[in-house]
Design an enzyme around this catalytic site. Sequence first.
Site, PDB file in Angstrom:
ATOM      1  N   HIS A 109       2.555  60.372  11.058  1.00 31.06           N
ATOM      2  CA  HIS A 109       1.457  60.145  10.120  1.00 31.06           C
ATOM      3  C   HIS A 109       0.338  59.306  10.764  1.00 31.06           C
ATOM      4  O   HIS A 109      -0.826  59.721  10.806  1.00 31.06           O
ATOM      5  CB  HIS A 109       1.997  59.445   8.870  1.00 31.06           C
ATOM      6  N   GLU A 110       0.699  58.141  11.267  1.00 34.19           N
ATOM      7  CA  GLU A 110      -0.321  57.262  11.855  1.00 34.19           C
ATOM      8  C   GLU A 110      -0.914  57.907  13.104  1.00 34.19           C
ATOM      9  O   GLU A 110      -2.098  57.747  13.397  1.00 34.19           O
ATOM     10  CB  GLU A 110       0.251  55.875  12.174  1.00 34.19           C
TER      11      GLU A 110
ATOM     12  N   HIS B 122      -3.728  60.093  12.056  1.00 36.12           N
ATOM     13  CA  HIS B 122      -4.952  59.308  11.828  1.00 36.12           C
ATOM     14  C   HIS B 122      -5.627  58.992  13.160  1.00 36.12           C
ATOM     15  O   HIS B 122      -6.838  59.110  13.314  1.00 36.12           O
ATOM     16  CB  HIS B 122      -4.600  57.969  11.164  1.00 36.12           C
TER      17      HIS B 122
ATOM     18  N   GLU C 104      -7.039  61.086   5.640  1.00 33.73           N
ATOM     19  CA  GLU C 104      -5.657  61.294   5.207  1.00 33.73           C
ATOM     20  C   GLU C 104      -5.243  62.753   5.403  1.00 33.73           C
ATOM     21  O   GLU C 104      -4.065  63.039   5.643  1.00 33.73           O
ATOM     22  CB  GLU C 104      -5.516  60.872   3.740  1.00 33.73           C
TER      23      GLU C 104
HETATM   24 CO    CO Z   1      -2.483  57.436   5.954  1.00 35.39          CO
END
Ligand code: CO
Length: 496
Positions: free
Chosen positions: A260-261, A264, A290
Amino acid sequence: MNNYKDYVNHSKRITDINMSMAILGWDQETKMPKNGSKFRAQQLSTLAEISHELSTKKDFGILLNNLNSDNSLNSDQRRNISLSLKAFNKSKKYKSEFIVEESNLVSNAFQQWRLAKEKNDFSIFESSLTKLVDLRIKECEILGYVNHPYDALLDQYEPGLTTNEVDDIFSNVKEFLVPFIKRILRSNKIDDSFFYKKYSNNKQWDFGIELLKKMDYNFDSGRQDLSAHPFSTHFSPEDTRVTTRIDENNLSEMIWSCIHEGGHALYEQGILSENYGLPLGETISLGIHESQSRLWENNVGRSLEFWKHNYESLKKIFPKQLTGVTVDDFYKASNNVKPSLIRTNADELTYHLHVIIRYEIEKALIEGKIKVADLAKIWNLKYYEYLGLEVPSDTLGVLQDIHWSHGSFGYFPTYTIGSFYAAQFFNQAKIDNPNLIKEIENGNNKNLLNWLRKNIHNSGKRLDAHKLCEKITGEKLNFKYFKDYVIDKYSKIYAL
Ligand code: CO
């Protein structure tokens, strides 16, 4: 200051200050000793004041207004000027005292939140959170709004998004997801118990780094550290960092927070360095941000194809823990739908109920309908209502997220919006490249990253979120893509 070059230089100086604040913020959450907090708060607040002074400088405003009617500028330059002028006019609405007060409140609230979470006692955080909510209510009035004060807060993270729209989207989400999740819960149970065996810290860390490398995260332009709540931050496209959290008794937490990170961070690494300090050198909105993390985490990182490639290397690191677990078992377990207490560990379906709870609480706080003192109680009631769960402690309940300690209200809905953008973008990426899924299965994520770079990352703020979505997919954000993706995927997993 009288020409475009002066504008660029001044804008870069503002960014230099803001990025320096980001470095101090990163340090505060990863490395800083406990006693560093008092002077750190002061340092951040001084920088915030300087940034505000530079951003609202009278000469800068005159220059922006002049350049805004300068027809000799090209379209990118005009876009930069128009967005900077908008930001300038917004900054002018704040008095310096507000900025300083905000910075102090946030630094203190973060410390109080951390302590409250450690001691499992919401009352420690109550007074600083009350002050932050009051400040945000005041801010809604400063910024102005048409229909609902919360619109002013949403607009900070997702320009143009309104409370009415969020209410609409969330009613679609509830209408589809609540019965769909019930159907899943009535069907076959998935065994995910192997995730909760003991997985050593160091080996988890190493696997997380491996995953980031597979995504083509550039470690020469970033690094990973540990923090209480995983996050990503950036100081330039060439220094974009991620953090993770490792639980030795829960392998899944590390895996999907890393991906997830990483998603980003890939967005920030894909911003063009030549645009540093300018709006075209910034990401569009939190919803689009996101969408990038969700696309990697869910559409890619929770797909069977991704694990067909990566599961063997995980199994080599943890042969004992994963004995008898096939890649299919692993895939199903990683998509196990099960109501749980912690948002960041939630499956991709119940996740949105966690967001709806926070949205409803924030909206009521801003409307003044509920008090911070009652938050733990309200939180627990809603978790029972939406997820059927008893919340055993503040730490596992109302204190779990970092956002409110940062004074971030209006942020949570962008998570849900991001998932829907992700489904729509990923659908388009598959249309544009019919080999995409095969490539992921072969461990080749390069074309996907290139597609994201070309269509989203490299353009910075050239287009607004809804226009970007229309340009890439031919239509506005449409919940249908998420719904189709969910029905297709989970009907197979649960044989519905
Ligand atoms: Co996020």
